[in-house]
Write an enzyme that holds these catalytic residues in place. Structure first.
Site, PDB file in Angstrom:
ATOM      1  N   TYR A  60       0.835  -1.200   0.000  1.00 14.19           N
ATOM      2  CA  TYR A  60       0.000   0.000   0.000  1.00 14.19           C
ATOM      3  C   TYR A  60       0.877   1.261   0.000  1.00 14.19           C
ATOM      4  CZ  TYR A  60      -3.475   3.483   1.318  1.00 14.19           C
ATOM      5  OH  TYR A  60      -4.272   4.588   1.351  1.00 14.19           O
ATOM      6  N   ASN A  89      -5.864  10.142   8.618  1.00 14.12           N
ATOM      7  CA  ASN A  89      -6.992   9.371   9.168  1.00 14.12           C
ATOM      8  C   ASN A  89      -8.339  10.112   9.174  1.00 14.12           C
ATOM      9  OD1 ASN A  89      -4.343   8.396  10.385  1.00 14.12           O
ATOM     10  ND2 ASN A  89      -5.723   6.706  10.848  1.00 14.12           N
ATOM     11  N   ARG A 101     -11.006  -0.260  10.215  1.00 12.49           N
ATOM     12  CA  ARG A 101     -10.261   0.855  10.792  1.00 12.49           C
ATOM     13  C   ARG A 101     -10.785   1.157  12.192  1.00 12.49           C
ATOM     14  NH1 ARG A 101     -10.274   5.045   5.934  1.00 12.49           N
ATOM     15  NH2 ARG A 101     -12.052   3.780   5.302  1.00 12.49           N
ATOM     16  N   VAL A 102     -10.012   1.967  12.897  1.00 11.27           N
ATOM     17  CA  VAL A 102     -10.250   2.053  14.336  1.00 11.27           C
ATOM     18  C   VAL A 102     -11.586   2.718  14.678  1.00 11.27           C
ATOM     19  CG1 VAL A 102      -8.895   4.196  14.654  1.00 11.27           C
ATOM     20  CG2 VAL A 102      -9.139   2.579  16.534  1.00 11.27           C
ATOM     21  N   ASN A 105     -14.545   0.428  13.983  1.00  9.35           N
ATOM     22  CA  ASN A 105     -14.477  -0.652  14.983  1.00  9.35           C
ATOM     23  C   ASN A 105     -14.994  -0.181  16.340  1.00  9.35           C
ATOM     24  OD1 ASN A 105     -13.324  -2.408  13.174  1.00  9.35           O
ATOM     25  ND2 ASN A 105     -11.475  -2.789  14.370  1.00  9.35           N
ATOM     26  N   PHE A 106     -14.439   0.915  16.857  1.00  7.90           N
ATOM     27  CA  PHE A 106     -14.807   1.349  18.209  1.00  7.90           C
ATOM     28  C   PHE A 106     -16.283   1.762  18.276  1.00  7.90           C
ATOM     29  CE2 PHE A 106     -10.328   2.814  19.895  1.00  7.90           C
ATOM     30  CZ  PHE A 106      -9.864   1.515  19.764  1.00  7.90           C
ATOM     31  N   THR A 125      -0.360   7.187  18.441  1.00  8.38           N
ATOM     32  CA  THR A 125      -1.227   8.352  18.181  1.00  8.38           C
ATOM     33  C   THR A 125      -1.657   8.433  16.718  1.00  8.38           C
ATOM     34  OG1 THR A 125       0.518   9.913  17.560  1.00  8.38           O
ATOM     35  CG2 THR A 125       0.053   9.671  19.925  1.00  8.38           C
TER      36      THR A 125
END
Ligand code: UDP
Length: 220
Positions: A60, A89, A101-102, A105-106, A125
């Site tokens: 990537y 991001n 991705r975070v 997901n969260f 971070t």
């Protein structure tokens, strides 16, 4: 990883060819991943990055770097009006909940009262940009004359740890979820924060939406 490398490189080449034929302006959606695991903070456009060329993310990262090199080459050799934006991001409504991705997901975990899966100790971070801020920058960039061949970072300067992100999600969404610590993927960049001086100077752009506002919109 092979399809990613091929679509990113040859796909970009196809678009640049078409732009040369039709005299079109192109926005190349590049990425903060071109900086790899950065050794300088924040990252400015002149930083050449620290990509692990044999790492898990290499196909990537390296194909995005190649797509930027192609953009520069088409600009120089075929006078293509291409503008490159390195996106940090980004998140917002209508991301695929399972895209991995975070933030999806969260948020999905919080909505479903499932454990919030923080990778490692959560001290790494990122700087999260709300999609509307990003798109506003794209519009300003594409509608302004004289930016042919430029590259700019677009992203929020508010750098937070992944643990702080998890806590913000828990504060924003009503949930019974709790944080759980799981394994950290290989080659996960340690820190990431854009220097956006260039976007500020060239476009007069600044991000406006706070993380908690953006997370609430996304959860909704
Ligand atoms: N991450 C996490 N839990 C998850 C998904 C991701 O802690 O369920 C971490 C991941 O290890 C990385 C950060 O969140 O440190 C951002 O990951 P993402 O895949 O969203 O973006 P990228 O690593 O490409 O910046």
């Amino acid at each position: 990883p092979i399809e990613i490398a091929m679509s990113t490189s040859f796909g970009t080449k196809n678009v640049l060819e078409l732009a040369a034929e039709t005299d079109s302006r192109v926005l190349l959606a590049s990425t903060s991943e071109v900086y790899g695991d950065p050794e300088i903070h924040p990252q400015r456009e002149s930083y050449n990055g620290n990509v692990n060329i044999r790492g898990l993310r290499a196909s990537y990262d390296e194909s995005k770097r190649l797509s930027e090199a192609l953009a520069v080459a088409y600009h120089r050799n075929h006078d293509v009006d291409v503008r490159t934006v390195r996106i940090f991001n980004t998140y917002g409504p209508r991301m695929r909940p399972d895209d991995g991705r975070v933030i999806p997901n969260f948020v999905t975990q919080a909505i479903n009262d499932q454990p919030i899966t923080v990778h490692g100790d959560g001290s790494q971070t990122r700087s999260f940009t709300y999609v509307d801020d990003l798109i506003r920058a794209f519009r300003m960039y594409m509608l302004k004359d004289g930016l042919n061949g430029e590259v700019i970072n677009v992203g929020s300067q508010k750098e937070i740890t992944i643990l702080e992100l998890a806590e913000t999600v828990l504060d924003t969404i009503e949930t019974d979820s709790q944080i759980t610590y799981v394994g950290r993927p290989e080659d996960d960049p340690e820190r990431r924060q854009p220097d956006i001086t260039r976007a500020q100077e060239l476009l007069g752009w600044n991000p406006e939406i706070s993380l908690s506002e953006g997370l609430a919109e996304t959860a909704e």
